[in-house]
Scaffold this motif. Structure first.
Motif, PDB file in Angstrom:
ATOM      1  N   ARG A 172       8.425  -3.080   6.218  1.00  0.00           N
ATOM      2  CA  ARG A 172       7.167  -3.774   6.516  1.00  0.00           C
ATOM      3  C   ARG A 172       6.359  -4.069   5.265  1.00  0.00           C
ATOM      4  N   GLY A 173       6.960  -3.855   4.114  1.00  0.00           N
ATOM      5  CA  GLY A 173       6.298  -4.198   2.869  1.00  0.00           C
ATOM      6  C   GLY A 173       5.383  -3.117   2.321  1.00  0.00           C
ATOM      7  N   LEU A 174       5.474  -1.903   2.875  1.00  0.00           N
ATOM      8  CA  LEU A 174       4.663  -0.795   2.381  1.00  0.00           C
ATOM      9  C   LEU A 174       5.480   0.044   1.397  1.00  0.00           C
ATOM     10  N   ARG A 175       4.795   0.904   0.647  1.00  0.00           N
ATOM     11  CA  ARG A 175       5.473   1.726  -0.356  1.00  0.00           C
ATOM     12  C   ARG A 175       5.350   3.205   0.031  1.00  0.00           C
ATOM     13  N   PRO A 176       6.385   3.739   0.684  1.00  0.00           N
ATOM     14  CA  PRO A 176       6.319   5.135   1.114  1.00  0.00           C
ATOM     15  C   PRO A 176       6.557   6.128  -0.016  1.00  0.00           C
ATOM     16  N   ALA A 191       0.843  -1.198   0.000  1.00  0.00           N
ATOM     17  CA  ALA A 191       0.000   0.000   0.000  1.00  0.00           C
ATOM     18  C   ALA A 191       0.879   1.250   0.000  1.00  0.00           C
ATOM     19  N   LEU A 192       0.420   2.286  -0.704  1.00  0.00           N
ATOM     20  CA  LEU A 192       1.128   3.562  -0.709  1.00  0.00           C
ATOM     21  C   LEU A 192       0.877   4.288   0.606  1.00  0.00           C
ATOM     22  N   VAL A 193       1.952   4.833   1.176  1.00  0.00           N
ATOM     23  CA  VAL A 193       1.834   5.614   2.410  1.00  0.00           C
ATOM     24  C   VAL A 193       2.591   6.921   2.223  1.00  0.00           C
ATOM     25  N   GLY A 195      15.037   3.727  -1.295  1.00  0.00           N
ATOM     26  CA  GLY A 195      14.080   2.799  -0.706  1.00  0.00           C
ATOM     27  C   GLY A 195      12.651   3.266  -0.774  1.00  0.00           C
ATOM     28  N   ALA A 196      12.424   4.518  -1.182  1.00  0.00           N
ATOM     29  CA  ALA A 196      11.055   5.030  -1.287  1.00  0.00           C
ATOM     30  C   ALA A 196      10.522   4.827  -2.703  1.00  0.00           C
ATOM     31  N   THR A 197       9.216   4.859  -2.853  1.00  0.00           N
ATOM     32  CA  THR A 197       8.595   4.694  -4.165  1.00  0.00           C
ATOM     33  C   THR A 197       8.688   5.978  -4.985  1.00  0.00           C
ATOM     34  N   GLY A 198       8.704   7.112  -4.309  1.00  0.00           N
ATOM     35  CA  GLY A 198       8.814   8.389  -4.999  1.00  0.00           C
ATOM     36  C   GLY A 198       8.970   9.508  -3.996  1.00  0.00           C
TER      37      GLY A 198
END
Length: 222
Positions: free
Chosen positions: A84-88, A65-67, A104-107
């Protein structure tokens, strides 16, 4: 209940923007931000507890999930989310902080926490860590409303007035720490911004100051 936008006077805006702009330009402070928490074992453990607290607050969120992490600071919370498998998505007014947080971040996004450039309910969740205590109360409400607007679930960090650290300073005559609140005060503030509080999660109740209020944002009006 209708929640009207907060009226922010020019002087409050000037003070906030002065602090915000100074912070954003301090490249060395940004590059050293995480080193402070990656130094002695005690600080590393404290930082790990911060990430665990936020992770527990987001327990149940779907994997990948995007956070939104806003403001992201040096990225230590985002790295915990990624583990924890989330997408920051890291966001900050400081371009240096965004750069530090991107691995390590999605964007990453350069933004002002008072005016988030996202559509309503763009994220399953958002995190606001170590920020609210730095801004005037009326601007805290604006920032909380914005996070509630763009997120289904919001995790808001507060500093607890009832903690061992504060007690030590009170008993031994140290400088009193300001900008601390009790849990009921934090809940009242979040609810006054129009969000529905779900629960509070502590780093380590009474020992450490940090705790988070977990709240649901209002339904989208778009």
């Amino acid at each position: 209940m209708e929640h009207r936008p907060a009226v922010i006077d020019k002087e409050t805006t000037r003070v906030y923007e002065g602090w915000r702009n100074k912070y954003a330009q301090e490249k060395e402070r940004c590059s050293d931000y995480d080193r402070h928490y990656a130094g002695p074992p005690g600080r590393r453990y404290s930082s790990w507890l911060d990430a665990r607290m936020v992770g527990n607050a987001l327990k149940g969120l779907a994997r990948e999930a995007l956070v939104l992490d806003s403001p992201c600071g040096g990225g230590r919370i985002s790295r915990g989310l990624r583990s924890r498998g989330l997408r920051p998505i890291v966001a900050d007014f400081s371009p240096w902080m965004v750069k530090e947080s991107l691995p390590g971040a999605t964007g990453g996004v350069h933004l002002d926490a008072m005016r988030l450039p996202f559509r309503d309910k763009a994220f399953p969740a958002s995190v606001c860590f170590r920020f609210l205590h730095s801004v005037p109360p009326v601007m805290r409400l604006t920032a909380i409303r914005e996070l509630g607007r763009v997120s289904e679930l919001v995790v808001l960090n507060y500093l607890n007035a009832i903690s061992t650290r504060n007690l030590k300073r009170f008993l031994f005559g140290g400088k009193q720490l300001t900008k601390r609140v009790t849990e009921p005060q934090a809940i009242a503030e979040v609810e006054s911004a129009g969000l529905k509080v779900v629960r509070c999660v502590y780093k380590m109740k009474f020992f450490f100051e940090d705790f988070v209020v977990v709240a649901k944002g209002p339904a989208s009006t778009s």
